[in-house]
Design a protein around this motif. Structure first.
Motif, PDB file in Angstrom:
ATOM      1  N   THR A 224      82.434  40.549  49.734  1.00 25.57           N
ATOM      2  CA  THR A 224      81.865  40.291  48.509  1.00 25.57           C
ATOM      3  C   THR A 224      80.407  39.810  48.571  1.00 25.57           C
ATOM      4  O   THR A 224      79.749  39.308  47.295  1.00 25.57           O
ATOM      5  N   GLY A 225      79.927  39.884  49.770  1.00 27.97           N
ATOM      6  CA  GLY A 225      78.344  39.733  49.942  1.00 27.97           C
ATOM      7  C   GLY A 225      78.163  38.284  50.239  1.00 27.97           C
ATOM      8  O   GLY A 225      77.029  37.820  50.263  1.00 27.97           O
ATOM      9  N   ARG A 226      79.165  37.704  50.821  1.00 30.47           N
ATOM     10  CA  ARG A 226      78.947  36.247  51.239  1.00 30.47           C
ATOM     11  C   ARG A 226      78.854  36.047  52.761  1.00 30.47           C
ATOM     12  O   ARG A 226      79.443  36.878  53.370  1.00 30.47           O
ATOM     13  N   ILE A 227      77.999  35.164  53.316  1.00 24.99           N
ATOM     14  CA  ILE A 227      77.815  35.008  54.728  1.00 24.99           C
ATOM     15  C   ILE A 227      79.153  34.342  55.217  1.00 24.99           C
ATOM     16  O   ILE A 227      79.598  33.006  54.815  1.00 24.99           O
ATOM     17  N   VAL A 228      79.854  34.977  56.135  1.00 26.30           N
ATOM     18  CA  VAL A 228      80.842  34.528  56.871  1.00 26.30           C
ATOM     19  C   VAL A 228      80.536  33.908  58.180  1.00 26.30           C
ATOM     20  O   VAL A 228      81.290  33.086  58.919  1.00 26.30           O
TER      21      VAL A 228
END
Length: 580
Positions: A224-228
């Protein structure tokens, strides 16, 4: 004559040779430097940028491959523990067995898990999770209560959830791990999952062993384009959208490169601008150093040239100033520079010529003063001659000697005109003097010849140098004009603005050699033939002196065919009619 008046022109601004040399050398040095630098910078920038991006991209590729291999290993292990098999059947039996059977199955399942862990040394914590009861069973390490919903999801695939790097659920581990949670297929139960962690040290070692310095930051972003995962949470917080991070973009201080996996998650390298441009800046620094050295060398060269040129120029300027004192003697200067040696030599020659000309001028001034004295004497002698001739004429008249009276009277008139030095001379006056001269020559040589004079009326008052026509007629008499000879004098004004005077005779003529002798330098024989020391050469020199190249003189003669002398004189610009 129109006279134009204008104010003084503004003085041109002068520039020092020293500064001109500096400017010219700087321009000649900087122009190629700028052109080469611009082309080199664009080429080197592209090359170094591609080199840097290729290096970072290769590093990201290794990281992605490492993570994908680790996740594939987790997936393979989870298959052994989730699908139908010995462990799966034992787990199904364990969930419905009585306490005694559970103890036997527990030992068997635990033994099988230990075998799997032993054959996969990179695996860490393993346990089954009962979602409805929030309970862990068969964990190989003791763990407290867990909440799997708080772990950072990397991506989902069917009944499998992959979690991004996070701290191990094993409290005694404390390392970053990757983990997987997979639903176990047990009839009637959908809340049973197997959870497996892998040791993250291998992937972490790849990230930390980067050859691009400690400033490189690694990010792992979910589908989703979020930093993990983030190496630098203060700049790139976990859970935020990396695309909206202010550290990226045209005004940010990081450059990003991406490596996308087959499961849509990405590995991103956040590179500080300084690190990204390190090679470019190093090359730029070297180029600027070379440019500074080039400019310094140009300035030093300009100073050397100025110093080399200044001293000879200063000495030459000193010699020019000393030229004002004409009596001062100079020694010819020498120079090891060829150009200045030539200038010094030419200047010395010019100086000698100037001194010679000054001497000539002084000598001419002395001659002029002497001529003035002689002129005063000639002013006395003509008066004496005229007075004496008048006395002779009156004595002849008193004694009834009419021929002598007429001869002396005519001679007096001719001498008065020829010896006159002041007042204007016109063609009319010249023709009258010519007629008197012809009559005297007829009496002197006692032979008959005819002089025909044709002159336009409008040309009679035109100015003309004194004593021009008589030498031309005298030339005809001296070169074979016999009895009953004819001399034709023609005076007319041409449309070209010239006065044309021609004297033609029917005498014996002259050879080309005789014509050349008459027009050449004076000789003793020539001086004897012209009588009073005035001849054709006087005419030619007088016209050349007064009119220069504007006057034309032509002589045509052949033995036995007579002689024709033609003069073409400019009318304009001789209004005074001054005598020669």
């Amino acid at each position: 004559m129109a006279i134009s008046r204008s104010g003084p022109a503004p003085a041109a601004r002068s520039y020092s040779l020293k500064y001109r040399l500096i400017v010219m050398l700087l321009i000649s040095s900087l122009m190629p430097l700028v052109l080469i630098g611009t082309i080199s910078y664009s080429s080197m920038y592209a090359m170094l940028k591609n080199k840097a991006e290729a290096g970072f991209q290769s590093h990201l590729h290794q990281v992605r491959i490492s993570l994908e291999n680790t996740l594939a290993q987790l997936n393979h292990t989870s298959q052994q523990l989730a699908f139908d098999g010995r462990v799966g059947k034992n787990l199904e039996g364990y969930l419905i067995a009585d306490p005694y059977q559970k103890r036997e199955l527990r030992e068997e399942i635990q033994s099988q898990l230990n075998l799997i862990h032993f054959t996969n040394p990179t695996l860490g914590l393993i346990f089954y999770y009962l979602g409805s009861e929030n309970q862990t069973i068969f964990e190989n390490f003791a763990v407290p209560s867990v909440d799997l919903s708080k772990l950072p999801k990397l991506f989902n695939f069917n009944t499998i959830t992959y979690f991004g790097p996070h701290l191990s659920l094993n409290p005694i581990d404390g390392n970053q791990v990757l983990s997987i949670m997979r639903q176990v297929e047990i009839p009637g139960r959908e809340d049973v999952y197997v959870y497996i962690e892998t040791n993250f040290k291998f992937a972490e070692s790849i990230l930390n062993q980067s050859s691009f310095g400690s400033g490189l930051t690694h990010l792992i972003v979910d589908e989703t384009g979020r930093i993990v995962y983030s190496d630098k949470p203060e700049d790139f917080s976990v859970g935020t959208a990396y695309a909206d991070n202010p550290h990226f973009g045209s005004h940010g201080n990081y450059v990003r490169l991406e490596e996308k996996s087959n499961q849509s998650w990405k590995v991103i390298a956040a590179i500080p601008n300084k690190e990204y441009r390190k090679e470019i800046n190093r090359w730029l620094g070297q180029f600027l150093l070379a440019a500074v050295l080039t400019v310094a060398l140009s300035l030093f060269t300009a100073w050397l040239i100025w110093r080399t040129v200044y001293r000879p120029l200063n000495l030459l300027n000193l010699d020019i100033r000393r030229m004002k004192h004409s009596g001062e003697s100079f020694s010819e200067r020498r120079s090891r520079i060829t150009e200045f040696a030539v200038v010094y030599r030419e200047f010395a020659d010019m100086r000698r010529r100037i001194h010679g000309l000054i001497g000539e001028v002084k000598q001419k001034e002395k001659s002029k003063a002497k001529l003035e004295v002689e002129k005063l004497m000639t002013q006395i002698n003509p008066h004496f001659i005229h007075n004496t001739l008048d006395t002779v004429r009156w004595l002849a008249r008193a004694n009834g000697q009419k021929d002598i009276d007429r001869l002396v009277s005519m001679l007096n008139k001719v001498l008065h005109y020829n010896l006159g030095k002041t007042g204007p001379a016109r063609i009319r006056d010249e023709l009258e003097a010519l007629k008197g001269y012809v009559e005297l020559q007829g009496i002197r040589y006692n032979f008959t010849f005819d002089v025909s004079i044709q002159a336009e009326e409008e040309a009679l008052d035109l100015p003309i140098p004194r004593f021009i026509l008589q030498p031309l007629v005298e030339n005809a008499l001296y070169h074979g004009l016999g009895d009953k000879g004819v001399i034709e004098v023609d005076v007319r004004q041409e449309d070209t603005g010239h006065l044309r005077i021609s004297v033609r005779d029917n005498g014996e003529g002259m050879t080309p050699h005789e014509i050349s002798r008459l027009l050449g330098e004076e000789t003793e024989e020539g001086e004897r033939k012209v009588g009073m020391g005035i001849g054709l050469r006087y005419v030619f020199r007088t016209l050349k002196y007064q009119f220069g190249e504007e006057a034309e003189i032509h002589m045509e003669s052949s033995p036995g065919e007579g002689t024709l002398v033609t003069l073409k004189l400019p009318v304009k610009g001789n209004k005074e009619g001054e005598a020669s």
